[in-house]
Design an enzyme around this catalytic site. Structure first.
Site, mmCIF file in Angstrom:
data_model
loop_
_atom_site.group_PDB
_atom_site.id
_atom_site.type_symbol
_atom_site.label_atom_id
_atom_site.label_comp_id
_atom_site.label_asym_id
_atom_site.label_seq_id
_atom_site.Cartn_x
_atom_site.Cartn_y
_atom_site.Cartn_z
ATOM 1 N NE ARG A 72 50.909 40.407 41.577
ATOM 2 C CZ ARG A 72 49.774 40.386 41.736
ATOM 3 N NH1 ARG A 72 49.006 39.694 42.527
ATOM 4 N NH2 ARG A 72 49.041 41.289 41.448
ATOM 5 C CB SER A 73 50.299 36.400 35.709
ATOM 6 O OG SER A 73 49.759 36.445 37.154
ATOM 7 N NE ARG A 85 31.501 49.047 38.519
ATOM 8 C CZ ARG A 85 31.792 48.211 39.380
ATOM 9 N NH1 ARG A 85 31.680 48.751 40.523
ATOM 10 N NH2 ARG A 85 32.435 46.863 39.203
ATOM 11 C CB CYS A 136 29.090 41.375 41.793
ATOM 12 S SG CYS A 136 29.953 42.017 43.117
ATOM 13 C CD GLN A 141 28.398 42.243 48.555
ATOM 14 O OE1 GLN A 141 27.558 43.068 48.702
ATOM 15 N NE2 GLN A 141 29.529 42.078 47.700
ATOM 16 C CB SER A 148 34.280 33.927 44.574
ATOM 17 O OG SER A 148 32.973 34.485 44.485
ATOM 18 N NE ARG A 177 33.789 40.054 51.298
ATOM 19 C CZ ARG A 177 33.708 40.685 50.157
ATOM 20 N NH1 ARG A 177 33.247 40.051 48.980
ATOM 21 N NH2 ARG A 177 34.316 41.649 49.643
ATOM 22 C CG HIS A 200 27.521 38.481 45.640
ATOM 23 N ND1 HIS A 200 28.493 37.867 46.351
ATOM 24 C CD2 HIS A 200 27.839 39.635 45.362
ATOM 25 C CE1 HIS A 200 29.728 38.517 45.906
ATOM 26 N NE2 HIS A 200 29.309 39.624 45.410
ATOM 27 C CG ASN A 211 30.265 36.398 43.341
ATOM 28 O OD1 ASN A 211 29.688 35.123 43.597
ATOM 29 N ND2 ASN A 211 31.524 36.920 43.578
#
Ligand code: L14
Length: 340
Positions: free
Chosen positions: A42-43, A102, A133, A160, A163, A239, A246, A319
């Site tokens: 896409r980029s 993680r 974050c 939060q 972004s 959110r 955040h 964040n």
């Protein structure tokens, strides 16, 4: 002697976090020999500026990591699952900002102010995970308190910004806000409900236990980073219609009694933390001021009268910076300083 420098790749370079990784590398003068900007199809054809030069964005593939020494990944979990091991096999140390690795016991999960020593474990898989974050900004504040008086239990609610979800989410909040003011149709694509003028108690997917994945990341990652599985944590992640930063309401129960002033004094010495706590001057951390800053801000520190040894506080950070790009680059700095 010439200073050592490194070949660095940014995977997901055109995204919100990727863009910030590029800026943080520049701002902190990370010793970059050559930068490789990688993104999806896409980029293709885009270019981005690094250190005053235009760098074209390349399409990520299996051969992207030849000669790359450090890879900063932030292109989503499935991209990391596929390409981090490929990069690692080529000898590239991957610092991965997704949730893919993680909780892998072979992968260190690092916040430099909290557990920098864990970086040494990177050799097991050539991967280091960058935490979520909301977890990062919470543990930089909790760690010094835990060391002093041991934290038994944490109850956290987050507020939060959009972004974290990426550029489409930033656009969605903008579009909905404008549309409502001008009586046009709102578009709902990124989030399951309208985010403008609303709060959604839902981040990432729902799990069997009724919590969301974002909530359970805060539980499991906090224990791993603080190296203490005995800490009890309950999280509600929400959110809110904020673009950057955040905020978190955090209640802790400690083993030893600690006063709000003692907490302020402890945190005044804590690396990466700024105490902003003077209600008489209406001073407390705010997302709009934390945005663009490196530190984590804490205020509203007060005694919880409902239990013997409880403290409430309000924690705010950018964040995209400390919550993602900055933390990853700080890990890379320690890596090259002490391990490469
Ligand atoms: O890194 O805000 O686990 O929608 C996943 C959810 C990052 C933030 C992670 C969001 C998060 C993202």
């Amino acid at each position: 002697m010439t200073k050592r420098s490194f070949n660095v790749a940014v995977v997901g370079a055109t995204g919100t976090v990727g863009n910030e990784m590029i800026s943080v590398l520049e701002q902190r003068k990370f010793p970059v020999k050559e930068i490789k900007l990688l993104a999806s199809e896409r980029s293709a054809g885009e270019s981005l500026e690094f250190d005053g030069k235009d760098v074209s964005v390349e399409v990520l593939n299996e051969n992207s990591f030849k000669g790359v020494e450090i890879g900063l990944f932030s292109a989503g979990g499935s991209i990391s699952e596929k390409f981090a091991p490929i990069a690692a096999r080529e000898g590239c140390v991957v610092i991965d900002n997704t949730s893919a690795f993680r909780m892998d016991p072979q992968v260190p999960l690092v916040v430099p102010e909290v557990n920098p020593h864990a970086i040494g474990q990177y050799t097991k898989k050539n991967i280091i995970a960058n935490p979520n974050c909301s977890t990062i900004q919470m543990v930089v504040v909790l760690k010094p308190i835990h060391d002093a008086v041991r934290i038994k239990r944490v109850v956290v609610s987050t507020y939060q910004s959009v972004s974290g979800t990426g550029k489409e989410a930033i656009r969605e909040l903008e579009q909905q806000t404008r549309a409502i003011f001008t009586q046009q149709e709102i578009e709902v694509n990124v989030y399951p409900h309208q985010i403008a003028f609303n709060c959604l108690p839902h981040i990432d997917v729902f799990l069997e236990n009724g919590y969301t994945k974002e909530e359970m990341k805060m539980v499991n990652e906090t224990r791993k980073i603080m190296e203490d599985d005995s800490i009890q944590i309950s999280a509600t992640t929400v959110r809110v219609p904020v673009f950057f930063g955040h905020s978190e309401s955090v209640n802790i129960e400690t083993e030893k009694k600690v006063t709000p002033q003692e907490v302020r004094d402890l945190l005044a010495e804590a690396p990466g933390v700024v105490v902003e706590d003077d209600p008489s001057l209406l001073k407390y951390p705010l997302a709009i001021y934390a945005a663009g800053r490196d530190e984590t801000f804490v205020g509203r520190i007060r005694e919880d009268p409902s239990i013997e040894t409880g403290i409430d506080m309000w924690i705010v950070s950018d964040n995209i910076r400390k919550g993602a790009a900055l933390n990853a680059v700080q890990i890379a700095e320690i890596l090259i300083d002490q391990f490469l």
